[in-house]
Design a protein around this motif. Structure first.
Motif, PDB file in Angstrom:
ATOM      1  N   GLU A  56     -35.559  12.269  69.450  1.00 52.74           N
ATOM      2  CA  GLU A  56     -34.615  12.940  70.437  1.00 52.74           C
ATOM      3  C   GLU A  56     -33.423  13.447  69.575  1.00 52.74           C
ATOM      4  N   ILE A  57     -32.776  14.465  70.255  1.00 54.72           N
ATOM      5  CA  ILE A  57     -31.369  14.765  69.772  1.00 54.72           C
ATOM      6  C   ILE A  57     -30.338  14.680  70.674  1.00 54.72           C
ATOM      7  N   ILE A  58     -29.357  13.943  70.197  1.00 58.48           N
ATOM      8  CA  ILE A  58     -28.130  13.787  71.257  1.00 58.48           C
ATOM      9  C   ILE A  58     -26.852  14.358  70.613  1.00 58.48           C
ATOM     10  N   GLY A  59     -25.900  14.259  71.438  1.00 60.66           N
ATOM     11  CA  GLY A  59     -24.639  14.501  71.080  1.00 60.66           C
ATOM     12  C   GLY A  59     -24.061  13.757  70.191  1.00 60.66           C
ATOM     13  N   ILE A  60     -22.784  13.673  69.857  1.00 64.97           N
ATOM     14  CA  ILE A  60     -22.170  12.836  69.152  1.00 64.97           C
ATOM     15  C   ILE A  60     -21.536  11.581  69.939  1.00 64.97           C
ATOM     16  N   GLN A  61     -21.988  10.223  69.859  1.00 59.64           N
ATOM     17  CA  GLN A  61     -21.335   9.204  70.811  1.00 59.64           C
ATOM     18  C   GLN A  61     -20.341   8.518  70.207  1.00 59.64           C
ATOM     19  N   ALA A  62     -19.779   7.551  70.831  1.00 61.65           N
ATOM     20  CA  ALA A  62     -18.802   6.559  70.501  1.00 61.65           C
ATOM     21  C   ALA A  62     -19.630   5.623  69.661  1.00 61.65           C
ATOM     22  N   ILE A  63     -19.228   5.484  68.476  1.00 63.28           N
ATOM     23  CA  ILE A  63     -19.914   4.934  67.576  1.00 63.28           C
ATOM     24  C   ILE A  63     -19.033   3.561  67.336  1.00 63.28           C
ATOM     25  N   GLY A 117     -21.998   3.132  61.782  1.00 64.62           N
ATOM     26  CA  GLY A 117     -22.268   1.803  62.683  1.00 64.62           C
ATOM     27  C   GLY A 117     -23.229   2.038  63.490  1.00 64.62           C
ATOM     28  N   ILE A 118     -23.116   1.378  65.105  1.00 65.26           N
ATOM     29  CA  ILE A 118     -24.043   1.481  65.710  1.00 65.26           C
ATOM     30  C   ILE A 118     -23.670   1.978  67.103  1.00 65.26           C
ATOM     31  N   ILE A 119     -24.769   2.665  67.820  1.00 65.50           N
ATOM     32  CA  ILE A 119     -24.778   3.297  68.894  1.00 65.50           C
ATOM     33  C   ILE A 119     -25.504   2.514  69.880  1.00 65.50           C
ATOM     34  N   ASN A 120     -25.092   2.956  71.185  1.00 65.13           N
ATOM     35  CA  ASN A 120     -26.068   2.550  72.408  1.00 65.13           C
ATOM     36  C   ASN A 120     -26.841   3.746  73.090  1.00 65.13           C
ATOM     37  N   LEU A 121     -27.894   3.888  72.650  1.00 60.57           N
ATOM     38  CA  LEU A 121     -29.017   4.941  73.265  1.00 60.57           C
ATOM     39  C   LEU A 121     -29.601   4.280  74.375  1.00 60.57           C
ATOM     40  N   ARG A 122     -29.233   4.558  75.562  1.00 65.92           N
ATOM     41  CA  ARG A 122     -29.570   3.964  76.798  1.00 65.92           C
ATOM     42  C   ARG A 122     -30.380   2.381  76.527  1.00 65.92           C
ATOM     43  N   LYS A 157     -30.650   0.662  73.939  1.00 66.08           N
ATOM     44  CA  LYS A 157     -31.497   0.305  72.729  1.00 66.08           C
ATOM     45  C   LYS A 157     -30.163   0.524  71.540  1.00 66.08           C
ATOM     46  N   ILE A 158     -29.815  -0.384  70.692  1.00 63.02           N
ATOM     47  CA  ILE A 158     -28.960  -0.214  69.811  1.00 63.02           C
ATOM     48  C   ILE A 158     -29.312   0.185  68.503  1.00 63.02           C
ATOM     49  N   ILE A 159     -29.049   1.374  68.182  1.00 61.52           N
ATOM     50  CA  ILE A 159     -29.570   1.888  66.720  1.00 61.52           C
ATOM     51  C   ILE A 159     -28.392   2.330  65.690  1.00 61.52           C
ATOM     52  N   PRO A 160     -28.569   1.958  64.574  1.00 62.15           N
ATOM     53  CA  PRO A 160     -27.666   2.418  63.446  1.00 62.15           C
ATOM     54  C   PRO A 160     -27.485   4.030  63.427  1.00 62.15           C
ATOM     55  N   VAL A 161     -26.694   4.549  62.917  1.00 57.14           N
ATOM     56  CA  VAL A 161     -26.288   5.682  62.747  1.00 57.14           C
ATOM     57  C   VAL A 161     -26.020   6.177  61.159  1.00 57.14           C
ATOM     58  N   LYS A 193     -32.826  -3.528  62.986  1.00 61.43           N
ATOM     59  CA  LYS A 193     -33.383  -4.062  61.605  1.00 61.43           C
ATOM     60  C   LYS A 193     -32.595  -3.510  60.408  1.00 61.43           C
ATOM     61  N   TYR A 194     -32.567  -2.267  60.438  1.00 61.81           N
ATOM     62  CA  TYR A 194     -31.829  -1.549  59.260  1.00 61.81           C
ATOM     63  C   TYR A 194     -30.807  -1.959  58.548  1.00 61.81           C
ATOM     64  N   ILE A 195     -29.939  -2.595  59.500  1.00 67.15           N
ATOM     65  CA  ILE A 195     -28.552  -3.039  59.056  1.00 67.15           C
ATOM     66  C   ILE A 195     -28.761  -4.502  58.662  1.00 67.15           C
ATOM     67  N   LYS A 196     -29.827  -5.191  58.992  1.00 62.59           N
ATOM     68  CA  LYS A 196     -30.068  -6.495  58.555  1.00 62.59           C
ATOM     69  C   LYS A 196     -28.748  -7.412  58.759  1.00 62.59           C
TER      70      LYS A 196
END
Lengths: 163, 445
Positions: free
Chosen positions: A40-47, A59-64, A66-70, B411-414
């Motif tokens: 998906e494509i999202i706008g920039i969020q608080a990182i 850093g990481i963002i909260n995608l509904r 789910k925490i993913i790195p950016v 995981k990517y950040i480890k």
């Protein structure tokens, strides 16, 4: 007859994503990424910044939930950092079992690039184009097709895990 | 005598362990007026007491993929956050919305109950894991020619599914050890005026946010001298013998390659195993304690967290970043005056609290965060401890306490030094969970 139709249908099913690329802009260049990686494509969020990461991992963002790195693709390609604005997008990609957000200047469109319009990158002795898998021709423009795996998996990342 | 002890224990354990289920059963009917739910709620506590005896209980179970539960947990977490976002929406501020707030309260109550329920779904009684041990004891009794009885206490204690998976192997190992090394042969036992059969007790009980699992045998106990001798041979002694407490000495047997047993049997004596037990238990944030009295027996206590998924945390702020510190590891928090801070020639800062000196760790320096609060008297000191070692964290301010759902870093950040994971706060922002044992080790090692 019905069998043939069915087979055709199946082939179409498989091929819907083939040759399709999402193009986006970083700096002056247009890059393409295979659509099958993109979730998906999202706008920039608080990182949320995470310490001890390379500069290009913002850093990481909260995608509904789910925490993913950016990753800032600009910084990944050693370009000058730029303020984020309302054109800035995060392309969420799934590569292997890793989800990651790619911060890009702006997202353009989804295009189909047939195989015959894709050429390997020129052989340069420098390691500069290590993230580029191929170059696609779109009309008069070219789009640099990214090698997603290389974007993520890198000696630098390996070194990071040893911290 | 033993039976007298056993019964009250079992009685005591029963009301505590199934409590979440009974609580939920009683709570759910209150907000819901539907009769159907009320009936379901009533029938559940009734069914519970009979649940202890096999055969009488009427259970209908389904097995669910844990991944689905994780997803459900994520979704419910999201729901809780969106609920807060809706009911505390800034555009509603100042509007006279009495009925809205009433409805919002109801919504909040239900979402909170939903969250508790999802949490309790993940909790599984230890019974199945403990049952497996019966077989091991039986098999080993036969092979070793020792008569050993296994006594199981508190098997209805519930722990998180993720944790159950990690304790089965360590328990098996501890029981084998107890039977092979701990319990004497029948002849030896007779000489010592002990019953001819040995007893291994497996006991689980909850203690706050931890579960204690004890593996207790009534065997010969650990031999302090033999362990010390072996430790000397392997060059493990760094302190004077007399300075070492019993626990320190017994701790040696947890090290890799350590065995005082001369011969290797099919089951044990290879000196591998105890270190694996410790590693496995550490992985889930637990600890292993050993107590032993010669000729009375040995007790291995595994102290493990109830759940990996939820912790009570105090949220602190440093600059723009937020961090959560597990409440269980916080001893106190306070403010100090600038003159209380002692700086040694190397630039290490420390403070004296009630005659004890503790190192000060400035989080903004460690994590390289921009903040205006750099003067020690402007911020707050949070004293954390682990294994009797203390450390003072310097933060900008405390934001409050709340239960947080622990999520692993992507995981990517480890692994990041000093960070154990992350969590979502009520407003949807992310806070990083501090790895207190890691930080303390970093500062004191």
């Amino acid at each position: 007859m019905a069998e043939i139709i069915e087979r055709n249908y199946e082939m179409e099913e498989e091929d819907t994503q083939k040759g399709k690329y999402l193009t986006f802009v970083v700096g002056n260049e247009v890059y393409g990424i295979e659509i099958r990686y993109v979730t998906e494509i999202i706008g920039i969020q608080a990182i949320t910044e995470v310490p001890e990461l390379p500069v290009y991992i913002k850093g990481i963002i909260n995608l509904r939930g789910k925490i993913i790195p950016v990753m800032d693709v600009r910084l990944r390609f050693n370009k000058e950092p730029k303020e984020y604005n309302d054109r800035t997008c995060v392309i969420v990609v799934d590569i292997g079992d890793i989800s990651i957000g790619l911060i890009v200047d702006s997202v353009s469109e989804v295009i189909t690039i047939p195989d015959e319009d894709i050429v390997p990158p020129p052989q340069v002795n420098k390691v500069q184009n290590r993230y580029i898998k191929a170059i696609g021709k779109v009309g008069n423009d070219v789009s640099l097709l990214l090698d997603c795996e290389k974007l993520l998996n890198d000696d630098e990342v390996a070194a990071l895990s040893e911290l | 005598m033993k039976e007298v002890i056993l019964t009250p224990l079992a009685e005591e354990a029963k009301p505590t362990a199934p409590k979440p289920i009974i609580d939920l059963g009683e709570e759910i009917p209150q907000p819901n007026t539907e009769k159907a739910v009320k009936e379901a709620g009533k029938s559940e506590p009734k069914a519970k007491p009979s649940g202890g005896e096999p055969g009488v209980k009427q259970q209908s179970l389904i097995s669910v993929n844990v991944n689905k539960l994780d997803l459900l947990l994520d979704l419910v977490g999201e729901l809780v956050i969106s609920e807060a976002m809706v009911t505390r929406h800034p555009e509603l501020e100042g509007l006279p919305l009495d009925n809205f707030h009433k409805a919002a309260r109801q919504l909040r109550k239900i979402t909170n109950e939903l969250q508790d329920l999802v949490m309790s779904i993940r909790m599984v009684p230890l019974a199945a894991t403990f049952q497996k041990m019966h077989r091991i004891v039986r098999d080993m009794s036969r092979k070793l020619g020792k008569e050993v009885h296994l006594k199981v206490v508190g098997e209805e204690t519930e722990v998180d599914k993720n944790i159950i998976e990690h304790i089965s192997d360590p328990l098996m190992h501890l029981i084998r050890n107890a039977m092979d090394h701990g319990i004497e042969t029948a002849e030896e036992r007779r000489r010592k005026n002990k019953p001819a059969y040995g007893t291994v007790t497996l006991e689980a009980k909850s203690a706050g946010s931890d579960v204690l699992i004890e593996v207790r045998d009534d065997g010969r106990g650990l031999n302090r001298e033999r362990i010390l001798e072996k430790a000397k041979q392997n060059g493990l002694l760094t302190k004077d013998e007399a300075e070492l407490s019993d626990r320190d000495v017994f701790g040696f047997i947890l090290l890799p390659g350590f065995s005082t047993k001369e011969e290797v049997t099919e089951f044990s004596g290879r000196g591998v195993g105890m270190d694996v037990v410790v590693k496995e238990i550490h992985e889930i944030g637990g600890t292993v304690l050993i107590d032993s009295t010669p000729d009375v027996g040995t007790v291995f206590t595994l102290k493990i967290p109830l759940t990996l998924a939820i912790i009570d945390g105090i949220t602190v702020r440093v600059g723009k970043a937020k961090y959560s510190v597990p409440t269980t590891s916080i001893r106190e928090s306070f403010q100090i005056k600038a003159e209380d801070l002692i700086t040694d020639p190397d630039g290490n800062e420390m403070i004296m609290i009630r005659g004890q000196c503790y190192p000060v760790l400035r989080l903004h320096q460690l994590f390289n965060v921009q903040t205006h609060v750099t003067r020690i008297d402007e911020g707050v000191i949070v004293m954390v401890e682990n294994n009797e070692k203390g450390l003072c964290l310097f933060v900008d301010e405390l934001l409050g306490e709340q239960q947080v759902v622990v999520k692993a870093l992507p995981k990517y950040i480890k692994k990041v030094r000093g960070i154990a994971g992350c969590t979502l706060l009520g407003d949807g922002s992310i806070s990083l969970i501090l790895d207190v044992p890691g930080l303390i080790q970093m500062m004191t090692a």
